[in-house]
Scaffold this active site. Structure first.
Site, PDB file in Angstrom:
ATOM      1  N   GLN A   1       0.849  -1.191   0.000  1.00 38.78           N
ATOM      2  CA  GLN A   1       0.000   0.000   0.000  1.00 38.78           C
ATOM      3  C   GLN A   1       0.885   1.241   0.000  1.00 38.78           C
ATOM      4  O   GLN A   1       1.706   1.434   0.892  1.00 38.78           O
ATOM      5  CB  GLN A   1      -0.924   0.043   1.217  1.00 38.78           C
ATOM      6  CG  GLN A   1      -1.916   1.195   1.125  1.00 38.78           C
ATOM      7  CD  GLN A   1      -2.676   1.441   2.415  1.00 38.78           C
ATOM      8  OE1 GLN A   1      -2.096   1.901   3.389  1.00 38.78           O
ATOM      9  NE2 GLN A   1      -3.965   1.131   2.420  1.00 38.78           N
TER      10      GLN A   1
ATOM     11  N   TYR B   1      -5.516  11.072   4.231  1.00 39.94           N
ATOM     12  CA  TYR B   1      -4.189  11.365   3.701  1.00 39.94           C
ATOM     13  C   TYR B   1      -4.297  12.053   2.339  1.00 39.94           C
ATOM     14  O   TYR B   1      -5.388  12.412   1.912  1.00 39.94           O
ATOM     15  CB  TYR B   1      -3.355  10.087   3.670  1.00 39.94           C
ATOM     16  CG  TYR B   1      -3.204   9.480   5.049  1.00 39.94           C
ATOM     17  CD1 TYR B   1      -2.657  10.226   6.092  1.00 39.94           C
ATOM     18  CD2 TYR B   1      -3.642   8.189   5.334  1.00 39.94           C
ATOM     19  CE1 TYR B   1      -2.544   9.693   7.372  1.00 39.94           C
ATOM     20  CE2 TYR B   1      -3.527   7.653   6.612  1.00 39.94           C
ATOM     21  CZ  TYR B   1      -2.988   8.413   7.629  1.00 39.94           C
ATOM     22  OH  TYR B   1      -2.890   7.897   8.890  1.00 39.94           O
TER      23      TYR B   1
ATOM     24  N   GLY C   1      -8.453  -6.770   9.791  1.00 41.59           N
ATOM     25  CA  GLY C   1      -7.355  -5.997  10.336  1.00 41.59           C
ATOM     26  C   GLY C   1      -6.840  -6.561  11.640  1.00 41.59           C
ATOM     27  O   GLY C   1      -5.998  -7.456  11.652  1.00 41.59           O
TER      28      GLY C   1
END
Length: 351
Positions: free
Chosen positions: A98, A179, A309
């Site tokens: 990523q 972001y 996750g």
């Protein structure tokens, strides 16, 4: 009927199961953004996933936003990441990197020559950055010129090239969590009036051109994207998120990506029902899944793969635990971002 343990084609790969390990910041790199040897052990332990997506990795020194976060912009980092991909491949796993530029969610103390963080607009985000000396307030970022925007997009291109050199099977663009990519998407952080701001189509332009740059290096079948509508993390707001993400997904569908990774966090809008019909390639669902909800998404064809996750963080052998209906380890939140092996590579497996 499809199950979590059935194979699925995502991009150019046939995944051995439909478990995907989510990208999770773990802060185990050194201060130069070089992953430590522990990182290879950590990902290799979790190689029973059909696909691993790494923690976010900065494409240039200006993209760094956290202490001890890893990068992919020099030879030393590439060499370290090769140990990771080799370890995962040796255990039969697939791994995507990523790539993420933090934009305004950074602090001068972490950037070259104490530079000012960059963003689509000079709007200071609320909140604080975790630096070497503790929490410090975010600062007002430098608004990128159009020429500088093009330079940042090229940094993503170069990072993709280096990721492939390091042995990664593909790359994911991080367009969530407040972001840089989401800063361009969102009207609250993007108040430009040029080709990269104003209309929803212009606000999507940075993401589209960045994906095109990554595709030019890796091929569309080895590039994915993560979005998280209305997560509102890192002071991100958007006046009309349903319009924004509908426009975005319609555009990225034309790129024939490997997958669209959508993680939802408490929004009342069912974005999966809104967005999935607009996207023809593999659709990945993440955030807060249980064994039961994940199985239902796969069985009802609402997702092609499911993303876990903290369950993967604490259970290196998560697929096997699900298969045996075994008890899951509990994640230790106190060690999520601490250096060292504790809470990172020392979670027990079955037996």
């Amino acid at each position: 009927m499809n199950s979590l343990f059935s194979t699925v084609k995502i991009g150019s790969y046939n995944l051995k199961n439909r478990f995907v390990m989510a990208p999770m910041t773990r802060s185990r790199a050194d201060n130069n953004g070089v992953p430590t040897d522990l990182v290879a052990t950590y990902y290799a332990q979790r190689s029973s996933a059909g696909l691993i997506i790494t923690e976010c990795v900065f494409p240039s020194p200006m993209g760094k936003g956290y202490v001890r976060s890893p990068g992919i912009c020099n030879e030393q980092q590439v060499t370290a990441w090769k140990k990771v991909t080799e370890a995962v491949h040796k255990k039969g796993g697939l791994i995507f990197m990523q790539i993420n530029h933090c934009g305004r969610i950074s602090h001068p103390s972490m950037l070259p020559n104490n530079a000012t963080p960059v963003a689509p607009s000079a709007i200071k985000p609320a909140g604080q950055s975790w630096t070497e000396i503790g929490l410090q307030d975010f600062v007002t970022p430098h608004q990128l010129t159009e020429a500088e925007v093009k330079q940042v997009i090229n940094e993503y291109r170069q990072a993709t090239t280096l990721a492939l050199q390091a042995g990664f099977d593909g790359v994911e663009l991080h367009a969530a969590s407040g972001y840089l990519a989401e800063q361009f998407l969102s009207s609250g952080s993007n108040q430009r009036q040029d080709n990269y701001g104003g209309s929803v189509e212009n606000r999507c332009r940075f993401v589209i051109e960045t994906l095109q740059a990554m595709i030019a290096e890796a091929g569309s079948d080895r590039v994915g994207i993560k979005i998280s509508p209305e997560m509102n993390f890192n002071d991100i707001t958007d006046a009309n998120p349903q319009e924004t993400y509908t426009c975005l997904v319609k555009q990225i569908n034309k790129l024939n990506l490997a997958y669209l990774h959508v993680a939802l966090f408490g929004t009342p809008v069912d974005y999966h029902s809104l967005l999935h019909p607009l996207f023809d390639s593999a659709y990945l669902i993440g955030s807060g899944l249980t064994k039961e909800t994940a199985e239902n998404y796969i069985a009802t064809n609402k997702a092609d793969a499911v993303v876990f996750g903290s369950a993967f963080l604490a259970n290196p052998d998560l697929p096997e635990r699900f298969k045996q209906n075994a008890t899951l380890n509990t994640p230790d939140r106190d060690t999520f971002y601490s250096p060292g092996a504790e809470g990172y590579t020392d979670y027990p497996t079955l037996g």
